[in-house]
Design a protein around this motif. Structure first.
Motif, PDB file in Angstrom:
ATOM      1  N   GLY A   1       0.821  -1.227   0.080  1.00  0.00           N
ATOM      2  CA  GLY A   1       0.030   0.036   0.140  1.00  0.00           C
ATOM      3  C   GLY A   1       0.854   1.192  -0.044  1.00  0.00           C
ATOM      4  N   GLY A   2       0.326   2.048  -0.962  1.00  0.00           N
ATOM      5  CA  GLY A   2       1.240   3.425  -0.949  1.00  0.00           C
ATOM      6  C   GLY A   2       2.363   3.441  -1.956  1.00  0.00           C
ATOM      7  N   PHE A   3       2.680   2.006  -2.591  1.00  0.00           N
ATOM      8  CA  PHE A   3       3.782   2.221  -3.397  1.00  0.00           C
ATOM      9  C   PHE A   3       3.103   1.138  -4.749  1.00  0.00           C
ATOM     10  CE2 PHE A   3       5.873   3.321   0.429  1.00  0.00           C
ATOM     11  CZ  PHE A   3       7.036   4.008  -0.149  1.00  0.00           C
ATOM     12  N   SER A   4       2.604   0.088  -4.535  1.00  0.00           N
ATOM     13  CA  SER A   4       2.239  -0.458  -5.665  1.00  0.00           C
ATOM     14  C   SER A   4       1.170  -1.762  -5.007  1.00  0.00           C
ATOM     15  CB  SER A   4       3.261  -1.294  -6.459  1.00  0.00           C
ATOM     16  OG  SER A   4       3.923  -2.140  -5.657  1.00  0.00           O
ATOM     17  N   LEU A   5      -0.010  -1.271  -5.274  1.00  0.00           N
ATOM     18  CA  LEU A   5      -1.069  -2.314  -4.739  1.00  0.00           C
ATOM     19  C   LEU A   5      -2.441  -2.142  -5.507  1.00  0.00           C
ATOM     20  CD1 LEU A   5      -1.853  -4.039  -2.414  1.00  0.00           C
ATOM     21  CD2 LEU A   5      -3.067  -1.984  -1.399  1.00  0.00           C
ATOM     22  N   PRO A   6      -3.074  -3.295  -6.138  1.00  0.00           N
ATOM     23  CA  PRO A   6      -4.213  -3.353  -6.882  1.00  0.00           C
ATOM     24  C   PRO A   6      -5.286  -3.319  -5.997  1.00  0.00           C
ATOM     25  CG  PRO A   6      -3.266  -5.476  -6.735  1.00  0.00           C
ATOM     26  CD  PRO A   6      -2.444  -4.563  -5.781  1.00  0.00           C
ATOM     27  N   ASP A   7      -6.324  -2.706  -6.385  1.00  0.00           N
ATOM     28  CA  ASP A   7      -7.616  -2.483  -5.635  1.00  0.00           C
ATOM     29  C   ASP A   7      -8.586  -3.787  -6.011  1.00  0.00           C
ATOM     30  OD1 ASP A   7      -8.762  -2.100  -8.083  1.00  0.00           O
ATOM     31  OD2 ASP A   7      -9.163   0.116  -7.724  1.00  0.00           O
ATOM     32  N   SER A   8      -9.855  -3.862  -5.482  1.00  0.00           N
ATOM     33  CA  SER A   8     -10.583  -5.001  -5.805  1.00  0.00           C
ATOM     34  C   SER A   8     -10.836  -5.276  -7.051  1.00  0.00           C
ATOM     35  CB  SER A   8     -11.968  -4.977  -4.781  1.00  0.00           C
ATOM     36  OG  SER A   8     -12.703  -3.669  -5.554  1.00  0.00           O
ATOM     37  N   GLN A   9     -10.905  -4.164  -8.156  1.00  0.00           N
ATOM     38  CA  GLN A   9     -11.201  -4.343  -9.515  1.00  0.00           C
ATOM     39  C   GLN A   9      -9.739  -4.508 -10.342  1.00  0.00           C
ATOM     40  OE1 GLN A   9     -12.932  -1.440  -7.627  1.00  0.00           O
ATOM     41  NE2 GLN A   9     -14.423  -3.186  -7.567  1.00  0.00           N
ATOM     42  N   GLY A  10      -8.605  -4.735  -9.508  1.00  0.00           N
ATOM     43  CA  GLY A  10      -7.271  -5.035 -10.133  1.00  0.00           C
ATOM     44  C   GLY A  10      -6.563  -3.510 -10.774  1.00  0.00           C
ATOM     45  N   LYS A  11      -7.116  -2.624 -10.354  1.00  0.00           N
ATOM     46  CA  LYS A  11      -6.336  -1.219 -10.681  1.00  0.00           C
ATOM     47  C   LYS A  11      -5.426  -1.095  -9.796  1.00  0.00           C
ATOM     48  CE  LYS A  11      -7.173   3.606 -11.876  1.00  0.00           C
ATOM     49  NZ  LYS A  11      -8.272   4.845 -11.810  1.00  0.00           N
ATOM     50  N   TRP A  12      -4.153  -0.784 -10.366  1.00  0.00           N
ATOM     51  CA  TRP A  12      -3.002  -0.550  -9.510  1.00  0.00           C
ATOM     52  C   TRP A  12      -3.020   0.980  -9.004  1.00  0.00           C
ATOM     53  CZ3 TRP A  12       0.538  -4.016  -7.805  1.00  0.00           C
ATOM     54  CH2 TRP A  12       0.258  -5.313  -8.130  1.00  0.00           C
ATOM     55  N   ALA A  13      -2.323   1.233  -7.907  1.00  0.00           N
ATOM     56  CA  ALA A  13      -1.892   2.564  -7.472  1.00  0.00           C
ATOM     57  C   ALA A  13      -0.785   2.512  -6.525  1.00  0.00           C
ATOM     58  CB  ALA A  13      -3.362   3.088  -6.700  1.00  0.00           C
ATOM     59  N   GLY A  14      -0.076   3.665  -6.306  1.00  0.00           N
ATOM     60  CA  GLY A  14       0.938   3.692  -5.655  1.00  0.00           C
ATOM     61  C   GLY A  14       2.090   4.757  -6.177  1.00  0.00           C
ATOM     62  N   LEU A  15       2.967   5.247  -5.384  1.00  0.00           N
ATOM     63  CA  LEU A  15       4.262   6.103  -5.701  1.00  0.00           C
ATOM     64  C   LEU A  15       4.935   5.437  -6.843  1.00  0.00           C
ATOM     65  CD1 LEU A  15       5.286   8.645  -4.561  1.00  0.00           C
ATOM     66  CD2 LEU A  15       7.050   7.426  -3.556  1.00  0.00           C
ATOM     67  N   ASP A  16       5.294   4.264  -6.726  1.00  0.00           N
ATOM     68  CA  ASP A  16       6.031   3.472  -7.915  1.00  0.00           C
ATOM     69  C   ASP A  16       5.015   3.172  -9.090  1.00  0.00           C
ATOM     70  OD1 ASP A  16       8.408   3.184  -6.210  1.00  0.00           O
ATOM     71  OD2 ASP A  16       7.958   1.157  -5.727  1.00  0.00           O
ATOM     72  N   ILE A  17       3.904   3.026  -8.991  1.00  0.00           N
ATOM     73  CA  ILE A  17       2.896   2.820 -10.094  1.00  0.00           C
ATOM     74  C   ILE A  17       2.998   4.263 -10.845  1.00  0.00           C
ATOM     75  CG2 ILE A  17       0.526   2.603 -10.897  1.00  0.00           C
ATOM     76  CD1 ILE A  17       2.017   0.004  -9.878  1.00  0.00           C
ATOM     77  N   ASP A  18       2.964   5.165 -10.199  1.00  0.00           N
ATOM     78  CA  ASP A  18       2.893   6.820 -10.588  1.00  0.00           C
ATOM     79  C   ASP A  18       4.180   6.867 -11.603  1.00  0.00           C
ATOM     80  OD1 ASP A  18       0.433   7.401  -9.922  1.00  0.00           O
ATOM     81  OD2 ASP A  18       1.197   8.701  -8.174  1.00  0.00           O
ATOM     82  N   MET A  19       5.441   6.533 -11.048  1.00  0.00           N
ATOM     83  CA  MET A  19       6.686   6.625 -11.475  1.00  0.00           C
ATOM     84  C   MET A  19       6.606   5.556 -12.809  1.00  0.00           C
ATOM     85  SD  MET A  19       9.589   7.923 -11.332  1.00  0.00           S
ATOM     86  CE  MET A  19       9.753   8.289 -13.125  1.00  0.00           C
ATOM     87  N   CYS A  20       5.800   4.560 -12.872  1.00  0.00           N
ATOM     88  CA  CYS A  20       5.925   3.637 -14.112  1.00  0.00           C
ATOM     89  C   CYS A  20       4.878   4.650 -15.224  1.00  0.00           C
ATOM     90  CB  CYS A  20       5.378   2.428 -13.769  1.00  0.00           C
ATOM     91  SG  CYS A  20       4.897   1.275 -15.016  1.00  0.00           S
TER      92      CYS A  20
END
Length: 344
Positions: free
Chosen positions: A50-69
């Motif tokens: 959480g906060g860096f790379s974590l998918p939600d219940s719909q499989g959508k990823w979010a986080g600081l590292d995801i934003d960098m990607c």
């Protein structure tokens, strides 16, 4: 004759140097060209932090590292959604990058000399300054690390944490019992299930573990940090063109924050007469050509992903469940370590 031999040898050496340089350039250009032809960026990320790379219940990823990607995708392809994420364990991450399975590793990975110089990979910047900490149950009444003498401590395999921990306690002649787990998820389950007295990891990861499990009222992170853990993206060594793209995507987000340019006002900022802003947003050409990208590459990052502050606050800052202060991750102008290199 000796002179001719030397000249011949010198010519061979020069030819080999030119060949090596040409080969290095071809390799360096390959990832960028591959991503452009493929139409999406492949990033190695944490299996779930959480906060860096974590998918939600719909499989959508979010986080600081995801934003960098996503920022890299916006820079290269003009579309932040053209990114794919490959969940990797600590043991898998570097091999996945070395083998070409992923284009860039964005998995809250600590930058060290051995990793940067000894694995055929190199780091492209620091997107989060962290440190190794320890999590304990508030019921134990422990206030400092020295009080963990004789304790059982959970740690994940394939990280820098086990060595750091052993060194810290050994230097103080304190005995501990270490329990090593093959993955962080197994470690979390064991720790919160009462298997260990304490758990060690980067402080941000411990904060994430508490927040995502609703444990903040019952557990606390001890105040001491025993290491420097600068986290950032890695690419394959020798891939210089690609390395530059990833590095300057990060610097563009930091520069945007420093200049007060956000997702909401970037359109208006296109009209700015400030020479630095004009160059950043591609109104004045040059940066895009240097990176082999479109001139509006940084504009696309800011418009679609945001500046560094926006990413930090929604993912790990006060606007997130982790509620981490900026601290060392603040801009250099605010007492932190984040310092964007001039985009000119």
């Amino acid at each position: 004759m000796l002179t001719l031999k030397r000249l011949f040898a010198t010519g061979i050496a020069a030819g080999l140097s030119l060949f090596v340089a040409s080969s290095a350039f071809a390799q360096a250009a390959s990832t960028l060209e591959t991503v452009k032809k493929r139409g999406h960026v492949i990033c190695g990320v944490n299996v779930g932090l959480g906060g860096f790379s974590l998918p939600d219940s719909q499989g959508k990823w979010a986080g600081l590292d995801i934003d960098m990607c996503n920022a890299v995708a916006a820079a290269v392809l003009g579309d932040a959604t053209k990114a794919k994420y490959v969940p990797l364990s600590a043991q898998q991450r570097f091999l996945a990058l070395q083998s070409g399975e992923i284009d860039v590793l964005l998995r809250n990975s600590t930058i060290t000399l051995q990793r940067d110089a000894g694995l055929g990979i190199q780091y492209s910047g620091i997107n989060f300054y962290d440190g190794q900490a320890f999590l304990v149950s508030k019921k134990l009444g422990v206030k400092g690390l020295a009080e963990l003498a004789g304790a059982t401590i959970c740690v994940a395999q394939g990280t820098t944490h086990e060595f750091n921990m052993a060194s810290w306690f050994r230097a103080r002649k304190l005995q501990i019992k270490t329990v090593v787990f093959e993955s962080q998820d197994v470690m979390y389950e064991a720790f919160f299930g009462g298997r260990c007295d304490a758990m060690t990891q980067d402080s941000s990861a411990l904060a994430s573990a508490m927040a995502t499990r609703g444990k903040q009222a019952d557990y606390a992170i001890l105040p001491e940090l025993i290491s420097k853990e600068p986290l950032g993206p890695f690419v394959r060594r020798g891939d210089d063109v690609w390395n530059a793209v990833v590095r300057w995507s990060l610097f563009a987000m930091l520069e945007a924050e420093e200049r007060g340019i956000t997702k909401d006002n970037v359109e208006e900022q296109l009209k700015s007469t400030d020479a630095t802003v004009q160059r950043l947003l591609g109104v004045t050409p040059g940066n895009g050509k240097a990176l082999q990208l479109e001139e509006n590459w940084a504009y696309n990052i800011i418009k679609q992903v945001g500046n560094y502050s926006e990413s930090f606050e929604r993912n790990v800052g006060m606007g997130s469940p982790l509620k981490l202060a900026r601290g060392t991750n603040a801009l250099w102008t605010n007492g932190g370590l984040m310092y964007p290199i001039p985009l000119r």
